[in-house]
Write a protein that holds these residues in place. Sequence first.
Motif, PDB file in Angstrom:
ATOM      1  N   ASN A 178       0.810  -1.218   0.000  1.00 12.14           N
ATOM      2  CA  ASN A 178       0.000   0.000   0.000  1.00 12.14           C
ATOM      3  C   ASN A 178       0.837   1.259   0.000  1.00 12.14           C
ATOM      4  O   ASN A 178       0.319   2.349  -0.144  1.00 12.14           O
ATOM      5  CB  ASN A 178      -0.901   0.038   1.238  1.00 12.14           C
ATOM      6  N   THR A 179       2.126   1.089   0.202  1.00  7.82           N
ATOM      7  CA  THR A 179       3.013   2.244   0.300  1.00  7.82           C
ATOM      8  C   THR A 179       4.195   2.057  -0.640  1.00  7.82           C
ATOM      9  O   THR A 179       4.830   1.003  -0.642  1.00  7.82           O
ATOM     10  CB  THR A 179       3.554   2.394   1.735  1.00  7.82           C
ATOM     11  N   VAL A 180       4.477   3.115  -1.409  1.00  2.76           N
ATOM     12  CA  VAL A 180       5.616   3.061  -2.317  1.00  2.76           C
ATOM     13  C   VAL A 180       6.435   4.340  -2.165  1.00  2.76           C
ATOM     14  O   VAL A 180       5.878   5.428  -2.026  1.00  2.76           O
ATOM     15  CB  VAL A 180       5.156   2.925  -3.788  1.00  2.76           C
ATOM     16  N   LEU A 181       7.761   4.181  -2.181  1.00  2.00           N
ATOM     17  CA  LEU A 181       8.652   5.339  -2.189  1.00  2.00           C
ATOM     18  C   LEU A 181       9.066   5.618  -3.622  1.00  2.00           C
ATOM     19  O   LEU A 181       9.403   4.685  -4.361  1.00  2.00           O
ATOM     20  CB  LEU A 181       9.900   5.060  -1.344  1.00  2.00           C
ATOM     21  N   ALA A 182       9.052   6.880  -4.008  1.00  2.00           N
ATOM     22  CA  ALA A 182       9.406   7.215  -5.391  1.00  2.00           C
ATOM     23  C   ALA A 182      10.120   8.560  -5.429  1.00  2.00           C
ATOM     24  O   ALA A 182      10.256   9.245  -4.413  1.00  2.00           O
ATOM     25  CB  ALA A 182       8.161   7.245  -6.269  1.00  2.00           C
ATOM     26  N   GLU A 183      10.544   8.919  -6.636  1.00  2.00           N
ATOM     27  CA  GLU A 183      11.259  10.175  -6.827  1.00  2.00           C
ATOM     28  C   GLU A 183      10.268  11.326  -6.956  1.00  2.00           C
ATOM     29  O   GLU A 183       9.276  11.216  -7.668  1.00  2.00           O
ATOM     30  CB  GLU A 183      12.106  10.075  -8.101  1.00  2.00           C
ATOM     31  N   GLY A 184      10.564  12.431  -6.299  1.00  2.00           N
ATOM     32  CA  GLY A 184       9.709  13.619  -6.436  1.00  2.00           C
ATOM     33  C   GLY A 184      10.289  14.602  -7.421  1.00  2.00           C
ATOM     34  O   GLY A 184      10.485  15.772  -7.098  1.00  2.00           O
ATOM     35  N   LYS A 225      -2.364  11.887   6.002  1.00  2.00           N
ATOM     36  CA  LYS A 225      -3.270  11.516   4.914  1.00  2.00           C
ATOM     37  C   LYS A 225      -2.734  12.078   3.612  1.00  2.00           C
ATOM     38  O   LYS A 225      -2.199  13.201   3.582  1.00  2.00           O
ATOM     39  CB  LYS A 225      -4.653  12.125   5.172  1.00  2.00           C
ATOM     40  N   PRO A 226      -2.907  11.341   2.530  1.00  2.00           N
ATOM     41  CA  PRO A 226      -2.509  11.894   1.228  1.00  2.00           C
ATOM     42  C   PRO A 226      -3.337  13.133   0.923  1.00  2.00           C
ATOM     43  O   PRO A 226      -4.529  13.191   1.245  1.00  2.00           O
ATOM     44  CB  PRO A 226      -2.845  10.773   0.239  1.00  2.00           C
ATOM     45  N   VAL A 227      -2.683  14.128   0.336  1.00  2.00           N
ATOM     46  CA  VAL A 227      -3.377  15.385   0.051  1.00  2.00           C
ATOM     47  C   VAL A 227      -3.964  15.412  -1.360  1.00  2.00           C
ATOM     48  O   VAL A 227      -4.867  16.173  -1.634  1.00  2.00           O
ATOM     49  CB  VAL A 227      -2.447  16.604   0.214  1.00  2.00           C
ATOM     50  N   ALA A 228      -3.398  14.609  -2.269  1.00  2.00           N
ATOM     51  CA  ALA A 228      -3.872  14.663  -3.650  1.00  2.00           C
ATOM     52  C   ALA A 228      -3.394  13.418  -4.388  1.00  2.00           C
ATOM     53  O   ALA A 228      -2.616  12.626  -3.858  1.00  2.00           O
ATOM     54  CB  ALA A 228      -3.337  15.912  -4.339  1.00  2.00           C
ATOM     55  N   GLY A 272      -5.950   3.347  -3.072  1.00  2.00           N
ATOM     56  CA  GLY A 272      -5.555   2.924  -1.730  1.00  2.00           C
ATOM     57  C   GLY A 272      -4.051   2.947  -1.519  1.00  2.00           C
ATOM     58  O   GLY A 272      -3.556   2.626  -0.442  1.00  2.00           O
ATOM     59  N   GLN A 273      -3.319   3.315  -2.538  1.00  2.00           N
ATOM     60  CA  GLN A 273      -1.860   3.262  -2.434  1.00  2.00           C
ATOM     61  C   GLN A 273      -1.281   4.662  -2.201  1.00  2.00           C
ATOM     62  O   GLN A 273      -1.617   5.603  -2.912  1.00  2.00           O
ATOM     63  CB  GLN A 273      -1.270   2.685  -3.725  1.00  2.00           C
ATOM     64  N   THR A 274      -0.431   4.756  -1.189  1.00  2.00           N
ATOM     65  CA  THR A 274       0.148   6.049  -0.828  1.00  2.00           C
ATOM     66  C   THR A 274       1.594   6.142  -1.318  1.00  2.00           C
ATOM     67  O   THR A 274       2.338   5.167  -1.247  1.00  2.00           O
ATOM     68  CB  THR A 274       0.134   6.206   0.707  1.00  2.00           C
ATOM     69  N   LEU A 275       1.946   7.347  -1.768  1.00  2.41           N
ATOM     70  CA  LEU A 275       3.306   7.568  -2.265  1.00  2.41           C
ATOM     71  C   LEU A 275       4.081   8.507  -1.361  1.00  2.41           C
ATOM     72  O   LEU A 275       3.570   9.556  -0.968  1.00  2.41           O
ATOM     73  CB  LEU A 275       3.259   8.198  -3.665  1.00  2.41           C
TER      74      LEU A 275
END
Lengths: 429, 397
Positions: free
Chosen positions: B164-170, B285-288, B191-194
Amino acid sequence: MRVLMFGWEFPPHIAGGLGTACKGIVEGLAYNGVETIFVMPKASGDEDQRCTRIINASDVAVAYRCTSDVDEFINMVKFISVDSNIVPYVNPDEYFQAIEKMKREYSTSSTIGFGQKFNFSGKYGANLLEEVSRYAQVAATIAMEHSAEFDLIHAHDWLTYLAGIAAKEITGKPLVVHVHATSFDRGTDDMVDSRVYAIEKRGMEVANRVVTVSDLTRNIVINKYGIDPGKVVTVHNAVDFSGREDMDVHRGVREKVVTFLGRITYQKGPEYFIEAAAKVLKRTSNVRFVMAGSGDMMERAVRQVARLGIADRFHFTGFLKGNDVQRMFALSDVYIMPSVSEPFGISPLEAMRTNVPSIISKQSGAAEVLTYALKVDFWDVDTLADQIYALVTYPALSAFAAREGMAEVNNIKWNNATVKLKEIYQTLL
Amino acid sequence: MSKSICLFFELNQPVRLRSYKFFDIGKDSHYYDPFASRTEVRKMVQRCYLPANAILLDAIRRSNGAVKVAFSMPGTAIEQLERYAPDVMDSFRELAQTGCVEFLCETYFHSISSLISEQEFRHQVEKHRECVASVFGQTPQCFRNTDFIYSNHIGKMVYDMGFNTVLAEGGKHVMGWQSPNWLYRNPVEKGQTLLLRNYSLSDDISLRFSDRSWNEWPLSAEKYVSWIEQAEGDIVNLFMDYETLGHFNPAESGILEFFKSFLARVVENENLEFTTPSEAVRNFKPVAEISIAEPESWLNEERDISDWLGNDLQTEASNKLYSLIENLSVLGRDDLWSDFGALQDADLLYYMSSRFFKKEARMRWNSPYETPYDAFINYMNVLSDLIIRVNNAMNER
């Protein structure tokens, strides 16, 4: 800005690469707004003079008695008859012809005096050192006569260094000597002609700037001639492909063709090519090797091929002229230049221009400018074999190297290289 | 509410191929260079792994667990550490036991399989999840791909596998005006948060810390912490190579003291706290939504995938490699799968990148090959041998 340039030959009548390079340089300089007067020992009259004015030294009567200074160095080389080992650019066939011709034509008086002309051969013959010294005497006259028409002097390779020195001594104008090759590229370290070496060293010492065709040559100039690094500058060679048409050739063999093209001499590393060929042939039959050229190691090369038992896949063409050179490139799938020592080495550029991927030794000046050629130490036969195998086996590699290589060499232009030359001139004025 | 700092380190040791000439093809199927691996691993152990682990362990104990950090290391790196640096593995297990260190999941072979083969990608993610569970005693809950390669689609693939959680490049090109300092949702799997890397603050340490021409040099922990305080948002994601501590920034640069001081200052600071990725997702919480249609990565200016698949050499090598999957599945032989896995190491493709035609790049990015040609030739020779083995095995059936 105007430059008095001393060369030895100029297209179309050339025996080696020096004339071609000189033509590229004067054209590039003209493009960059630098005028040149090009002096050569024997002009034929059909040279392309759109970009330079050519003075034929054979037409010039010696009008100037040399000062003691100039005499000194002229004495140094006077009356020395030499054998041909020092001859830098000539191939054996032409050498033979030149000797024969000279025997017929050449008669000499050992001094020339006031008002006399000297009929230069302008070749690389047995009386080369004598011609070199006479060229200096005539150069002094030319420099005096035209002293109002140039700002500095530029001399190409040791054959013209004495001429350059004479012109500098007499006019006091700055001298640039251009090192296209050194004695160390012609012989091995312990087989250097000391007389030529002395002229080279003297030219470099007297010159205000020494231009070398590669960093490799620059290091030789600094380390073997003891020249102050601060005045030695590299201007990499370029190549002019204008007016060259792509050649359509019919291939007689299905296998990939791997080519060596050049003089078959120690410096060009032919034996490494042969050894690598034998290694490749052990693993794949889809390849043939061609050694194009002639030279003093030819017989030895043929024996080596026979001994290795690969003669059915390894072919010799002998010396190639004119269009045959182009045809050979067009027939090749891989070009190899395994030189032991190569001041620059223009042939891989020509191969790449013909869409042929190239493998060149790291001991060549061209390796400094060619990003997309494959590179190898000349002695590392295993890696050379590996690279040949890869180029004939992995199509993605050869396609990539050919495409990128062609784009690269199309951008190596004299118009750009001579910008650097012009900058060097400017520092001297 | 105080602002969180998510500190993440990647630890990687690439597969190292020996010099493999065409003479060896079909004759010798030993592809690797254990001596080089051992040398490189031990070098990093001394410069980075041991001293940095000691700093972390000490800081965690001193702060009663306020210092938190996340790690990810592919299976190929774990194998090498087990073999050449058991001392470091012990130290990582000790860190794992503090409860303050989270280990993430990635591809076992540090591969770019997510861009090429879903089947192979899933296999490697599962393999890595099991590996981390057995080595560190915790089943990873969050995912981060090789060099942060990420797209909506890759997010969806791992979501299906329970992440449910992934780390990625911003990176700027995907963020636009938006800040990486918030949590975001994958638009395809809501349902997946970055967690997105704050590349600017991360690179201040990883790229610029020892750069004397940088106008902020020398960087003190005090100054750096104040920058984080000033940043807007819930969370600052500092993702970097572990080798940043002691190798890319050598010990002489003062990086280890900086790091120690940084940890202490954040712990003291009332407005800041450390968090692990899993905690961050619980707390914020995710904002967008943020849509990343084309695969991105954390590499270089472009932050795309061109360093692995940017030229014909790379596409050829990768096509030839992945074309083996079908036959390998039929054969089901562990030895072949294992070499196939090792040859997927993204670094092996990376060395063929056209950027390495420039000498300076080679010095900076540490390719063992002089040119991309050498990298390609060596790789293709090895791969040719593997292909022969696969074909022979197929013929024997």
